[in-house]
Design a protein around this motif. Structure first.
Motif, PDB file in Angstrom:
ATOM      1  N   ALA A 282      36.935  27.579  33.704  1.00  0.00           N
ATOM      2  CA  ALA A 282      35.822  28.370  34.229  1.00  0.00           C
ATOM      3  C   ALA A 282      34.580  27.545  34.544  1.00  0.00           C
ATOM      4  O   ALA A 282      34.048  27.611  35.662  1.00  0.00           O
ATOM      5  CB  ALA A 282      35.477  29.480  33.237  1.00  0.00           C
ATOM      6  N   PHE A 283      34.087  26.785  33.573  1.00  0.00           N
ATOM      7  CA  PHE A 283      32.815  26.093  33.782  1.00  0.00           C
ATOM      8  C   PHE A 283      32.923  25.035  34.885  1.00  0.00           C
ATOM      9  O   PHE A 283      32.017  24.902  35.717  1.00  0.00           O
ATOM     10  CB  PHE A 283      32.323  25.453  32.487  1.00  0.00           C
ATOM     11  CG  PHE A 283      31.947  26.437  31.409  1.00  0.00           C
ATOM     12  CD1 PHE A 283      31.417  27.678  31.731  1.00  0.00           C
ATOM     13  CD2 PHE A 283      32.109  26.122  30.073  1.00  0.00           C
ATOM     14  CE1 PHE A 283      31.053  28.589  30.741  1.00  0.00           C
ATOM     15  CE2 PHE A 283      31.755  27.018  29.073  1.00  0.00           C
ATOM     16  CZ  PHE A 283      31.233  28.247  29.403  1.00  0.00           C
ATOM     17  N   ALA A 284      33.994  24.274  34.894  1.00  0.00           N
ATOM     18  CA  ALA A 284      34.162  23.247  35.927  1.00  0.00           C
ATOM     19  C   ALA A 284      34.188  23.871  37.317  1.00  0.00           C
ATOM     20  O   ALA A 284      33.600  23.335  38.270  1.00  0.00           O
ATOM     21  CB  ALA A 284      35.445  22.457  35.678  1.00  0.00           C
ATOM     22  N   ASP A 285      34.856  25.000  37.442  1.00  0.00           N
ATOM     23  CA  ASP A 285      34.936  25.684  38.727  1.00  0.00           C
ATOM     24  C   ASP A 285      33.564  26.197  39.156  1.00  0.00           C
ATOM     25  O   ASP A 285      33.155  26.053  40.314  1.00  0.00           O
ATOM     26  CB  ASP A 285      35.933  26.841  38.610  1.00  0.00           C
ATOM     27  CG  ASP A 285      36.393  27.374  39.960  1.00  0.00           C
ATOM     28  OD1 ASP A 285      36.474  26.583  40.920  1.00  0.00           O
ATOM     29  OD2 ASP A 285      36.662  28.587  40.047  1.00  0.00           O
ATOM     30  N   GLU A 286      32.854  26.789  38.215  1.00  0.00           N
ATOM     31  CA  GLU A 286      31.532  27.343  38.537  1.00  0.00           C
ATOM     32  C   GLU A 286      30.532  26.248  38.898  1.00  0.00           C
ATOM     33  O   GLU A 286      29.729  26.410  39.828  1.00  0.00           O
ATOM     34  CB  GLU A 286      31.042  28.183  37.361  1.00  0.00           C
ATOM     35  CG  GLU A 286      31.834  29.468  37.179  1.00  0.00           C
ATOM     36  CD  GLU A 286      31.845  30.014  35.760  1.00  0.00           C
ATOM     37  OE1 GLU A 286      32.613  30.958  35.511  1.00  0.00           O
ATOM     38  OE2 GLU A 286      31.086  29.497  34.911  1.00  0.00           O
ATOM     39  N   VAL A 287      30.562  25.132  38.194  1.00  0.00           N
ATOM     40  CA  VAL A 287      29.682  24.017  38.502  1.00  0.00           C
ATOM     41  C   VAL A 287      29.988  23.473  39.898  1.00  0.00           C
ATOM     42  O   VAL A 287      29.077  23.193  40.695  1.00  0.00           O
ATOM     43  CB  VAL A 287      29.808  22.900  37.443  1.00  0.00           C
ATOM     44  CG1 VAL A 287      29.128  21.616  37.922  1.00  0.00           C
ATOM     45  CG2 VAL A 287      29.213  23.346  36.120  1.00  0.00           C
TER      46      VAL A 287
END
Length: 270
Positions: free
Chosen positions: A152-157
């Motif tokens: 999730a976080f890598a994609d959102e960043v």
């Protein structure tokens, strides 16, 4: 893979270790340490050791007489790892390229590598080197991230930073850390390197942080994504970090945040 994808220097090692490691690496390091130590190996080689998160988890689990050689291609990361570890006569720190290991054949019971294979310019060559230095019956234990959409976080960043540079979006996270996730391809590469027993497990975990701001800082300033941003416009590093923090907060809240992470854990035997 861009050449900048391999650069972990300057302030990156400290940001990486203090922010990225607890965010996404520690939980998988504990799993790897358990898998490696399970066979009570007398000699272990770690490649692409980074800032030493696996080293710190594994060393206490190894026998008093074990030999543990810890390597990384990047000397600044290796220096940082050694400084964090403290004195341990069993550990030898050595700068080394995983594709050209400076060790004799059949020297180790286990070769381990946490989230490093994605950076190998020739993975089959890297796997063949791991197999070469393994003793008969030895194991190659490593892991790689699943596709970015499962993290999730890598994609959102990645999406948030892309909006800052719409004509030339930085794609480091999708291209390299999350660019080698096809299980069939991983099996094929290992087979071509000479491995016959290959077990792959996909593990979902939860990434936690005190704030969206820490997550954004970790990814934007503690990985080579920083170099990609600065290569486009160094003055926009803080803006990119801010936008990433806003994107994460909008999905996960302003307080402590949690997001899905997922990786493949591979154990291969020759």
């Amino acid at each position: 893979m861009a050449e900048s994808d391999k650069v972990f220097a300057g302030s990156i090692p400290k940001f990486y270790d203090t922010l990225m490691v607890p965010l996404i690496f520690e939980v998988y390091a504990a799993d790897m340490a358990e898998r490696v130590a399970a066979s009570s190996p007398g000699a272990v080689l770690e490649t692409a050791a980074g800032s030493g998160v696996v080293t710190r988890a594994l060393a206490p689990r190894l026998d008093a007489g074990a030999r543990y050689v810890v390597t990384d291609l990047n000397q600044p990361m290796l220096d940082y790892a050694a400084s964090r570890q403290g004195p341990d006569s069993r550990i030898e720190w050595r700068q080394a390229d995983a594709l050209h290991l400076p060790f004799d054949a059949a020297s180790f019971d286990v070769v381990c590598c946490q989230f490093g294979a994605m950076f190998f310019p020739d993975r089959i060559a890297g796997y063949a080197e791991a197999r070469r230095v393994l003793r008969p019956g030895g194991r190659f234990v490593f892991n790689v991230w699943d596709r970015i959409e499962e993290n999730a976080f890598a994609d959102e960043v990645t999406h948030a930073v892309a909006a800052v540079f719409p004509h030339d979006p930085p794609r480091f996270l999708a291209r390299t850390p999350h660019g080698y996730h096809d299980v069939a391809l991983i099996r094929e590469d290992l087979s071509r390197a000479g491995f016959t027993g290959i077990a792959i497990q996909t593990r979902e975990e939860v990434s936690r942080s005190p704030s969206a701001r820490e997550v954004a800082t970790a990814y934007c300033q503690g990985t080579p994504l920083r170099s990609e941003i600065e290569a486009r416009d160094a003055s926009l590093l803080q803006l990119a970090t801010d936008r990433a923090a806003q994107a994460i907060a909008s999905r996960h809240g302003e307080g402590p945040v949690a997001g899905k992470i997922q990786a493949h854990v591979i154990v291969a035997a020759g």
